[in-house]
Scaffold this active site. Sequence first.
Site, PDB file in Angstrom:
ATOM      1  N   CYS A 113      87.878 -92.816  -3.501  1.00 26.85           N
ATOM      2  CA  CYS A 113      87.462 -91.442  -3.182  1.00 26.85           C
ATOM      3  C   CYS A 113      88.146 -90.901  -1.943  1.00 26.85           C
ATOM      4  CB  CYS A 113      85.948 -91.382  -3.000  1.00 26.85           C
ATOM      5  SG  CYS A 113      85.084 -91.988  -4.438  1.00 26.85           S
ATOM      6  N   HIS A 258      84.751 -84.507  -0.331  1.00 29.14           N
ATOM      7  CA  HIS A 258      84.871 -85.205  -1.615  1.00 29.14           C
ATOM      8  C   HIS A 258      83.580 -84.950  -2.391  1.00 29.14           C
ATOM      9  CE1 HIS A 258      84.926 -88.150  -4.668  1.00 29.14           C
ATOM     10  NE2 HIS A 258      84.008 -88.903  -4.090  1.00 29.14           N
ATOM     11  N   ASN A 288      82.277 -86.335 -10.364  1.00 34.84           N
ATOM     12  CA  ASN A 288      83.066 -86.962  -9.303  1.00 34.84           C
ATOM     13  C   ASN A 288      84.421 -87.354  -9.877  1.00 34.84           C
ATOM     14  OD1 ASN A 288      84.198 -88.742  -7.449  1.00 34.84           O
ATOM     15  ND2 ASN A 288      82.277 -89.821  -7.010  1.00 34.84           N
TER      16      ASN A 288
HETATM   17  O1  UT7 Z   1      82.312 -91.232  -4.824  1.00 36.33           O
HETATM   18  C1  UT7 Z   1      82.010 -92.435  -4.153  1.00 36.33           C
HETATM   19  C2  UT7 Z   1      80.772 -92.329  -3.452  1.00 36.33           C
HETATM   20  N1  UT7 Z   1      79.672 -92.310  -4.378  1.00 36.33           N
HETATM   21  C3  UT7 Z   1      78.522 -91.869  -3.966  1.00 36.33           C
HETATM   22  O2  UT7 Z   1      78.438 -91.427  -2.855  1.00 36.33           O
HETATM   23  C4  UT7 Z   1      77.313 -91.973  -4.872  1.00 36.33           C
HETATM   24  C5  UT7 Z   1      76.142 -92.372  -4.042  1.00 36.33           C
HETATM   25  N2  UT7 Z   1      74.932 -92.604  -4.763  1.00 36.33           N
HETATM   26  C6  UT7 Z   1      74.279 -91.642  -5.477  1.00 36.33           C
HETATM   27  O3  UT7 Z   1      74.792 -90.558  -5.631  1.00 36.33           O
HETATM   28  C7  UT7 Z   1      72.911 -91.935  -6.021  1.00 36.33           C
HETATM   29  O4  UT7 Z   1      72.462 -93.155  -5.482  1.00 36.33           O
HETATM   30  C8  UT7 Z   1      72.823 -91.978  -7.572  1.00 36.33           C
HETATM   31  C9  UT7 Z   1      73.028 -90.574  -8.130  1.00 36.33           C
HETATM   32  C10 UT7 Z   1      73.890 -92.902  -8.098  1.00 36.33           C
HETATM   33  C11 UT7 Z   1      71.457 -92.480  -7.995  1.00 36.33           C
HETATM   34  O5  UT7 Z   1      70.428 -91.684  -7.456  1.00 36.33           O
HETATM   35  P1  UT7 Z   1      69.158 -92.399  -6.766  1.00 36.33           P
HETATM   36  O6  UT7 Z   1      68.234 -91.318  -6.384  1.00 36.33           O
HETATM   37  O7  UT7 Z   1      69.696 -93.278  -5.675  1.00 36.33           O
HETATM   38  O8  UT7 Z   1      68.523 -93.211  -7.965  1.00 36.33           O
HETATM   39  P2  UT7 Z   1      68.291 -94.777  -8.093  1.00 36.33           P
HETATM   40  O9  UT7 Z   1      69.604 -95.478  -8.245  1.00 36.33           O
HETATM   41  O10 UT7 Z   1      67.399 -95.211  -7.001  1.00 36.33           O
HETATM   42  O11 UT7 Z   1      67.527 -94.863  -9.467  1.00 36.33           O
HETATM   43  C12 UT7 Z   1      66.254 -94.263  -9.656  1.00 36.33           C
HETATM   44  C13 UT7 Z   1      65.800 -94.530 -11.066  1.00 36.33           C
HETATM   45  C14 UT7 Z   1      65.884 -95.987 -11.462  1.00 36.33           C
HETATM   46  O12 UT7 Z   1      64.748 -96.286 -12.251  1.00 36.33           O
HETATM   47  P3  UT7 Z   1      63.487 -97.052 -11.601  1.00 36.33           P
HETATM   48  O13 UT7 Z   1      64.026 -98.366 -11.123  1.00 36.33           O
HETATM   49  O14 UT7 Z   1      63.009 -96.163 -10.499  1.00 36.33           O
HETATM   50  O15 UT7 Z   1      62.563 -97.156 -12.767  1.00 36.33           O
HETATM   51  C15 UT7 Z   1      67.114 -96.057 -12.331  1.00 36.33           C
HETATM   52  O16 UT7 Z   1      67.067 -97.100 -13.289  1.00 36.33           O
HETATM   53  O17 UT7 Z   1      66.635 -93.828 -12.004  1.00 36.33           O
HETATM   54  C16 UT7 Z   1      67.081 -94.736 -13.019  1.00 36.33           C
HETATM   55  N3  UT7 Z   1      68.408 -94.285 -13.484  1.00 36.33           N
HETATM   56  C17 UT7 Z   1      68.566 -93.340 -14.420  1.00 36.33           C
HETATM   57  N4  UT7 Z   1      67.691 -92.648 -15.160  1.00 36.33           N
HETATM   58  C18 UT7 Z   1      68.179 -91.743 -16.030  1.00 36.33           C
HETATM   59  C19 UT7 Z   1      69.627 -94.666 -13.033  1.00 36.33           C
HETATM   60  N5  UT7 Z   1      70.572 -93.980 -13.680  1.00 36.33           N
HETATM   61  C20 UT7 Z   1      69.960 -93.154 -14.538  1.00 36.33           C
HETATM   62  C21 UT7 Z   1      70.410 -92.202 -15.464  1.00 36.33           C
HETATM   63  N6  UT7 Z   1      69.498 -91.519 -16.189  1.00 36.33           N
HETATM   64  N7  UT7 Z   1      71.720 -91.917 -15.660  1.00 36.33           N
END
Ligand code: UT7
Length: 331
Positions: A113, A258, A288
């Site tokens: 990135c 980014h 992204n």
């Molecule tokens: O470009 C390089 C840099 N990248 C970034 O900066 C990305 C940084 N991270 C993020 O943007 C976020 O962490 C995400 C968008 C990837 C995830 O958001 P989050 O609020 O951190 O969600 P989480 O990973 O804590 O997941 C919450 C819940 C989980 O379920 P439980 O364990 O709470 O039951 C996941 O299993 O959401 C679930 N989940 C989904 N649900 C529906 C994970 N992916 C999905 C999905 N659809 N696609």
Amino acid sequence: MLRSRITGTGMYVPDKVVTNFDLEKLMDTTDSWIRERAGIVERRFVDSEVGTSGLAYEAAKMALSNAKLQASDIDFIVFATLSSDYLVPGSGVLLQEKLGIPGIPALDIRNQCTGFIYGLSVADQFIKTGMYKKIMVVGSEIHSTGLDLSTRGRDVGVLFGDGAGVVIVEPSDDPDRGVLSSHLHADGRFAKELFMENPGSLHIPRLTKEMLDDGSVYPIMNGRQVFKNAVIRFCEAITECLTANNVSPDQVKLVIPHQANLRITEAVAQRFNYTLDRVFSNIHKYGNTTAASIPIAMHEALMQGKINKGDYIVLVAFGSGFTWGSILLRW
Ligand code: UT7
């Protein structure tokens, strides 16, 4: 002092639009989850074997035209991507071949990135020394063919899209305008927080059926850890480039971050007391696109009249590695 200036920009995204509703058909996800957590509504996926260099070629033609140059004027290509057409060689030489300009150097940069920030910084150094005078800096990615688009990979698979952005860098005719400074960082202790393990030279053999089955050929991410670090490093890097040039946050016309997550962009805006129109965002349209996201955003910001002569513009990125960095431009 000799400065470098961006004299032309271009972008290209494939025609195929993939909405969150399309992804709902492939995995257990929802449009509302993707919008709320990341701010993405749709992204572009390639639907032919065009390759990362092929996307870049389309953006390169636009950037050359906007810079009023011919391909034969270019004396150096800097190509940032994590998704090169082949593992070997990199996409820089493939773009060079498409442009029909054999003999000039082509450098491949793989800083994910932050690749475009690294690439533009490298170009800036070569312009300052006088070694090259018309440099093409590329960020181009094809993610769609390398993602796990099943429920197993949903946390990563919904975030990324394909696209390319290109800028032309030349010596500035005005010593007060151009790239004012660039600031690059990395911390390999966090390499595995966002990485793709296979195929790679670490394992013998490099590629097995087990790797294909266990999903280790797809990128994985510790989302929360990456998110937390991204907000911290984005803010640090912005402050770093402003402080280095004695420019206050109030003087900045536009931050072009980014495009990792709309919530990251909002957190950065809040930290600097910026209204959202001062921190550019197009993640809703493209997701992204890693190394391509800043040059695509810069091109769109210019086309929308958001960048004008004399404006202070901040470019800032964070991503896999971890790597991060910033550049302050005076347009
Ligand atoms: O470009 C390089 C840099 N990248 C970034 O900066 C990305 C940084 N991270 C993020 O943007 C976020 O962490 C995400 C968008 C990837 C995830 O958001 P989050 O609020 O951190 O969600 P989480 O990973 O804590 O997941 C919450 C819940 C989980 O379920 P439980 O364990 O709470 O039951 C996941 O299993 O959401 C679930 N989940 C989904 N649900 C529906 C994970 N992916 C999905 C999905 N659809 N696609």
